[in-house]
Design an enzyme around this catalytic site. Structure first.
Site, mmCIF file in Angstrom:
data_model
loop_
_atom_site.group_PDB
_atom_site.id
_atom_site.type_symbol
_atom_site.label_atom_id
_atom_site.label_comp_id
_atom_site.label_asym_id
_atom_site.label_seq_id
_atom_site.Cartn_x
_atom_site.Cartn_y
_atom_site.Cartn_z
ATOM 1 N N GLY A 1 27.551 -26.326 50.424
ATOM 2 C CA GLY A 1 26.973 -26.177 49.094
ATOM 3 C C GLY A 1 27.900 -26.762 48.040
ATOM 4 O O GLY A 1 28.710 -27.646 48.317
ATOM 5 N N CYS A 2 27.796 -26.260 46.843
ATOM 6 C CA CYS A 2 28.638 -26.731 45.744
ATOM 7 C C CYS A 2 30.109 -26.577 46.096
ATOM 8 O O CYS A 2 30.545 -25.507 46.509
ATOM 9 C CB CYS A 2 28.305 -25.949 44.475
ATOM 10 S SG CYS A 2 29.408 -26.324 43.095
ATOM 11 N N PHE A 3 30.878 -27.641 45.910
ATOM 12 C CA PHE A 3 32.283 -27.580 46.295
ATOM 13 C C PHE A 3 33.120 -26.672 45.404
ATOM 14 O O PHE A 3 34.212 -26.265 45.793
ATOM 15 C CB PHE A 3 32.921 -28.965 46.399
ATOM 16 C CG PHE A 3 32.588 -29.965 45.318
ATOM 17 C CD1 PHE A 3 32.262 -29.594 44.025
ATOM 18 C CD2 PHE A 3 32.608 -31.329 45.618
ATOM 19 C CE1 PHE A 3 31.972 -30.540 43.048
ATOM 20 C CE2 PHE A 3 32.327 -32.287 44.653
ATOM 21 C CZ PHE A 3 32.012 -31.894 43.362
ATOM 22 N N TRP A 4 32.643 -26.308 44.223
ATOM 23 C CA TRP A 4 33.430 -25.434 43.353
ATOM 24 C C TRP A 4 33.775 -24.113 44.046
ATOM 25 O O TRP A 4 34.910 -23.650 43.988
ATOM 26 C CB TRP A 4 32.659 -25.135 42.068
ATOM 27 C CG TRP A 4 32.351 -26.314 41.201
ATOM 28 C CD1 TRP A 4 32.981 -27.525 41.187
ATOM 29 C CD2 TRP A 4 31.331 -26.389 40.203
ATOM 30 N NE1 TRP A 4 32.417 -28.339 40.244
ATOM 31 C CE2 TRP A 4 31.400 -27.680 39.626
ATOM 32 C CE3 TRP A 4 30.362 -25.494 39.746
ATOM 33 C CZ2 TRP A 4 30.544 -28.097 38.608
ATOM 34 C CZ3 TRP A 4 29.497 -25.900 38.729
ATOM 35 C CH2 TRP A 4 29.590 -27.184 38.169
#
Length: 226
Positions: free
Chosen positions: A59-62
Site C-alpha cells: 500500500g502507501c509507502f508512508w
C-alpha cells in the site's frame, strides 16, 4: 498538503478525506491472532554487526516506512518504487499504474540485531493486509499491491516458506496475495515523501491509516519497538 487518491481515483483532502478514510481504512493485517507466529525457517542472527536490506510493498509507502522506522535493528527505512519497467519513474507516473511499479520501502537493518524473517513477521502482522489484491484500504491499483522483492536466494526461500506457513495455519480469513519477486531495481521516491508520516502526524490519512499500525507494532512487538 499532499492528499492520497481513494477508490475511483477521487482526490481526498481535508474533512472529506478523513471521513472517507475512516470508512475504508485498513490499519493492520486481518490475522485471526496477532502477532503472527515467527517463521519456522529464517536466517540466524549474524555473529557480527553489519548491514543488509529488505524491500517490501504494502500500500502507501508512508505507513510501511513509519512502521519499520520504529523497529529495533532497523537503521533506516526509505520510500521508493520497485517492480516496474521504467528506469526512473516519478510519483505521478507510478500513481498512474502504468509503469508496473509498487510503492515500496527499502529497509536497511543490522542482521546481528534482527533477522529477515522477523521483518516479514512484522510486515504481515501489523504493516498491511496481505489478503487485499492490488489495493490497500482506500488506495486502489497495482501500485499499492502487497509484494516482497527479494535480492538473493535466501530471502526468496524465507519469504516463500513464511507465506506457505501462514497459509497452512489458516491465520487469515482470505488467501494471501503477496507477490514474491526478484528485486531488479529500487528507485528512491521524491524527497517530500521521505519521513512523511513523521513530518505530518496530523494529516488525516496518516491519523486514520498509518498511526494505528505503529500503535499495533508497539502493542504486539514491544520487545522490538523503539
Amino acid at each position: 498538503m499532499i492528499a492520497r487518491f481513494g477508490t475511483a481515483g477521487i482526490l481526498l483532502t481535508g474533512v472529506t478525506a478523513a471521513l472517507l478514510l475512516i470508512a475504508g481504512r485498513s490499519t493492520s493485517a486481518t490475522a485471526a491472532i496477532s502477532p503472527l507466529p515467527p517463521p519456522t525457517f529464517d536466517a540466524p542472527l549474524a555473529p557480527k554487526h553489519g548491514q543488509d536490506t529488505a524491500v517490501l510493498a504494502g500500500g502507501c509507502f508512508w505507513g510501511i516506512e513509519e512502521v519499520f522506522q520504529h523497529v529495533k535493528g532497523v537503521k533506516d527505512a526509505m520510500s521508493g518504487y520497485a517492480g516496474g519497467t521504467v528506469a526512473s519513474p516519478s510519483y505521478e507516473e507510478v500513481s498512474s499504474g502504468e509503469t508496473g511499479h509498487a510503492e515500496s520501502v527499502l529497509v536497511i537493518y543490522d542482521p546481528a540485531e534482527i533477522s529477515y524473517g522477523q521483518l516479514l513477521r512484522i510486515f504481515f502482522s501489523v504493516a498491511h493486509d496481505p489478503t487485499q489484491l492490488n489495493r490497500q484500504g482506500p488506495d486502489v491499483g497495482t501500485q499499492y499491491r502487497s509484494a516482497i522483492f527479494y535480492r538473493n536466494d535466501l530471502q526468496h526461500r524465507i519469504a516463500k516458506s513464511y507465506i506457505e506457513q501462514l497459509t497452512k495455519a489458516k491465520l487469515f480469513s482470505k488467501p494471501i496475495v503477496t507477490q514474491v519477486a526478484p528485486l531488479s531495481r529500487f528507485n528512491m521516491a521524491e524527497a517530500y515523501h521521505q519521513d512523511y508520516a513523521r513530518q505530518h502526524p496530523n494529516q488525516p490519512y496518516i491519523v486514520f491509516n498509518d498511526a494505528p499500525k505503529v500503535k499495533n507494532l508497539k502493542k504486539d512487538f514491544a520487545s522490538l519497538y523503539r
